[in-house]
Scaffold this motif. Structure first.
Motif, short mmCIF file in Angstrom:
data_model
loop_
_atom_site.label_atom_id
_atom_site.label_comp_id
_atom_site.label_asym_id
_atom_site.label_seq_id
_atom_site.Cartn_x
_atom_site.Cartn_y
_atom_site.Cartn_z
N VAL A 1 0.86 -1.18 0.00
CA VAL A 1 0.00 0.00 0.00
C VAL A 1 0.90 1.23 0.00
O VAL A 1 1.77 1.37 0.86
N ILE A 2 0.70 2.12 -0.98
CA ILE A 2 1.47 3.35 -1.09
C ILE A 2 0.54 4.51 -0.76
O ILE A 2 -0.51 4.67 -1.40
N VAL A 3 0.90 5.31 0.24
CA VAL A 3 0.11 6.50 0.59
C VAL A 3 0.98 7.71 0.30
O VAL A 3 1.94 7.99 1.01
N SER A 4 0.65 8.42 -0.78
CA SER A 4 1.50 9.53 -1.23
C SER A 4 0.70 10.46 -2.13
O SER A 4 -0.27 10.04 -2.77
N ASP A 5 1.15 11.74 -2.19
CA ASP A 5 0.51 12.68 -3.11
C ASP A 5 0.95 12.48 -4.55
O ASP A 5 0.51 13.19 -5.45
N GLY A 6 1.85 11.53 -4.80
CA GLY A 6 2.22 11.16 -6.16
C GLY A 6 3.32 11.98 -6.79
O GLY A 6 3.68 11.74 -7.94
N TRP A 7 3.91 12.93 -6.06
CA TRP A 7 4.97 13.77 -6.62
C TRP A 7 6.32 13.09 -6.38
O TRP A 7 7.13 13.53 -5.55
N ASP A 8 6.57 12.03 -7.10
CA ASP A 8 7.83 11.28 -6.99
C ASP A 8 8.95 12.09 -7.66
O ASP A 8 8.95 12.26 -8.88
N ASN A 9 9.91 12.57 -6.86
CA ASN A 9 10.88 13.51 -7.43
C ASN A 9 12.33 13.29 -6.99
O ASN A 9 13.16 14.18 -7.13
N ALA A 10 12.62 12.10 -6.45
CA ALA A 10 14.00 11.90 -5.99
C ALA A 10 14.47 10.47 -6.25
O ALA A 10 14.56 9.66 -5.33
N PRO A 11 14.82 10.14 -7.52
CA PRO A 11 14.75 10.96 -8.73
C PRO A 11 13.35 10.91 -9.36
O PRO A 11 12.59 9.97 -9.11
N PRO A 12 13.02 11.88 -10.21
CA PRO A 12 11.70 11.91 -10.84
C PRO A 12 11.47 10.68 -11.72
O PRO A 12 12.34 10.27 -12.48
N GLY A 13 10.28 10.09 -11.59
CA GLY A 13 9.88 8.99 -12.46
C GLY A 13 10.36 7.62 -12.05
O GLY A 13 10.00 6.62 -12.69
N VAL B 1 -6.58 12.62 -8.93
CA VAL B 1 -5.42 12.52 -8.04
C VAL B 1 -4.22 12.10 -8.89
O VAL B 1 -4.36 11.39 -9.89
N ARG B 2 -3.04 12.55 -8.52
CA ARG B 2 -1.84 12.26 -9.29
C ARG B 2 -1.47 10.79 -9.15
O ARG B 2 -1.42 10.25 -8.06
N ARG B 3 -1.19 10.14 -10.29
CA ARG B 3 -0.89 8.71 -10.30
C ARG B 3 0.61 8.48 -10.39
O ARG B 3 1.33 9.23 -11.04
N LEU B 4 1.05 7.40 -9.77
CA LEU B 4 2.47 7.02 -9.84
C LEU B 4 2.77 6.25 -11.09
O LEU B 4 3.84 6.38 -11.68
N SER B 5 1.81 5.40 -11.50
CA SER B 5 2.04 4.54 -12.65
C SER B 5 0.71 4.04 -13.20
O SER B 5 -0.21 3.74 -12.41
N PRO B 6 0.59 3.92 -14.54
CA PRO B 6 -0.64 3.37 -15.11
C PRO B 6 -0.81 1.87 -14.83
O PRO B 6 -1.90 1.32 -15.04
#
Length: 479
Positions: free
Chosen positions: A374-386, A421-426
């Motif tokens: 379970v991932i609880v996050s606002d989806g702004w993966d930036n370290a590193p991006p993507g 909501v911002r998604r991490l991955s499709p």
């Protein structure tokens, strides 16, 4: 097999559900209030115009109170566009959903309908039925007198009793009331002791009128305060550096309790560690209920980066939801591990700080071989991006195509620019979350976001939730 149109409809409705769960039209860390309101208004208009039945059905899901009120208002505003069957089903849904809202929210909705000039027969009937079902009309008359007066006038309704009508429309014209609470309100105008028998919000105005010192008033009115009123005072007192009104934290709702914990300075959390931990675990256990320990091996990736500080309107709200999810997942799991993006190991002392290395923590989480991630996050993966998107893509397509590990992303923040909501991955389902208490139901809802079920299944799920809300017997619910 679903047609292309069905797939689009399912995707549109899920998009709206995510917005209705997470957005309250207020400023977020990455978008201001204007962007939030514009984006949310567009989605409401679009879904109502294209999928009216599904739009009404969303009332049965775990959406926030702000969007419940918006949906009800729009359905009543457009009653002329609905068929007779739609009006009947919508009326039942609206009545049942309004019964679950805080009364101040419902009175606010009635005010919005009055300002919009919505006064059709169905609207008046809904207002009449809700007001007649209120358990204590005298309490409402004291606590919400102005709002109640406007509602009665707008719907052309008579008060429950003649005495109540006098109190609502001309309260000081009567020398004595037979209803104890109304008489207490009258006496409170000239007798200080009487105000301590009133609801807190009504007594507060009289305390100012009588120039009663704030600390004296709070100490004496404490027994009359609700738990949420007490908690709000605790939070504001800590922010102002004043002494707080004490309360039994173990009885607080989980997410609100987490918000209170995060409002405390870290040093206070250290000193009250046993009390706060016990309260959070008790609240989480209460939410988990019969499902406690039934989720197997669970690992969570928990975002405590700087963006979880939220905004001036939602101070630390994303982090509070994440902290509450941490304790709830620990209660649901048989074997649990929580990994914070900051690398901290002490959840109670967490605070918003640093970048968002979600991808790195997902790698760490998958190394634990969980049955559920379970991932609880606002989806702004930036370290590193993507990195998170690439890790999840490879995991799903190459390393675990059989889906031995269930993965779901819960996002507490609405992205106004994306209308979602911002998604991490499709490759991984994402759903919005407003309160940690809704986590079990949202994980179930995530199966539709994953695309493995279609519109028919989504409609059945929403119909089942609607039947549950309306108290339909189990044997009569949709299957």
């Amino acid at each position: 097999m679903d047609s292309y149109g069905d797939l689009v409809a399912a995707e549109d409705v899920l998009l709206f559900v995510n917005a209705a769960i997470t957005s309250t039209g207020q400023r977020e860390f990455h978008s201001d209030a204007g962007e939030q309101l514009l984006s949310l208004d567009f989605l409401h208009a679009y879904i109502l115009g294209n999928y009216r039945d599904l739009y009404a059905g969303v009332l049965a899901l775990d959406i926030n109170d702000h969007n419940v009120a918006l949906i009800v208002r729009r359905l009543l505003e457009t009653a002329a566009e609905a068929t007779a069957d739609q009006r009947r089903s919508e009326g039942r849904l609206i009545a049942c959903r309004l019964a679950t809202l805080p009364p101040q929210r419902v009175y606010g909705l009635f005010d919005a309908l009055r300002r919009a000039g919505v006064n059709n027969r169905r609207t008046r009937a809904i207002m009449r039925d809700w007001l007649s079902a209120r358990p204590d009309p005298a309490f409402d008359a004291v606590k919400y007198r102005s709002a109640l007066k406007r509602a009665l006038r707008h719907a052309h309704l008579a008060p429950a009793t003649a005495e109540l009508g006098t109190f609502v429309f001309a309260p000081l014209t009567r020398k004595q009331y037979t209803t104890p609470l109304l008489e207490t309100w009258r006496r409170a105008h000239y007798e200080q002791a009487a105000l301590y028998e009133l609801p807190y919000t009504a007594a507060e105005g009289f305390a100012a009128k009588h120039r009663i010192p704030r600390n004296v008033f709070l100490e004496r009115i404490a027994p009359r305060m609700t738990r949420l009123e007490t908690l709000r005072l605790q939070e504001s007192a800590h922010q102002a550096g004043a002494a707080a009104v004490r309360t039994d934290l173990s009885g607080m709702p989980l997410t609100r309790l987490a918000t209170y914990v995060l409002s405390l300075p870290v040093q206070d959390r250290v000193q009250r560690r046993a009390e706060l931990t016990r309260a959070l675990e008790t609240a989480a256990g209460r939410v988990a209920g019969v499902h406690r320990g039934s989720w197997g091996k669970v690992t969570a990736v928990l975002d405590d980066s700087f963006s979880t500080s939220g905004s001036v309107h939602k101070r630390r709200r994303p982090l509070a939801v994440t902290l509450a999810c941490h304790y709830l997942l620990a209660a649901l799991a048989d074997d649990y591990r929580g990994l914070w993006t900051s690398g901290r190991a002490d959840a109670l002392l967490t605070y918003p700080y640093g970048p968002t290395p979600v991808g790195r923590r997902i790698l760490d989480a998958l190394d634990t071989a969980p049955s559920r991630l379970v991932i609880v996050s606002d989806g702004w993966d930036n370290a590193p991006p993507g990195l998170a998107a690439e890790v999840l893509r490879i995991w799903r397509t190459r390393l675990d195509p059989e889906r031995r590990t269930s993965i779901v992303h819960l996002n507490p923040v609405y992205d106004a620019a994306a209308f979602d909501v911002r998604r991490l991955s499709p490759t991984v389902p994402t759903t919005g979350i407003r309160d940690a208490e809704d986590l079990p139901a949202l994980v179930e809802l995530a199966q539709f976001a994953e695309g493995r079920t279609g519109l028919a299944e989504l409609i059945t799920y929403m119909d089942t939730r609607a039947a549950l809300l309306m108290g339909v017997p189990d044997e009569e619910r949709p299957r």
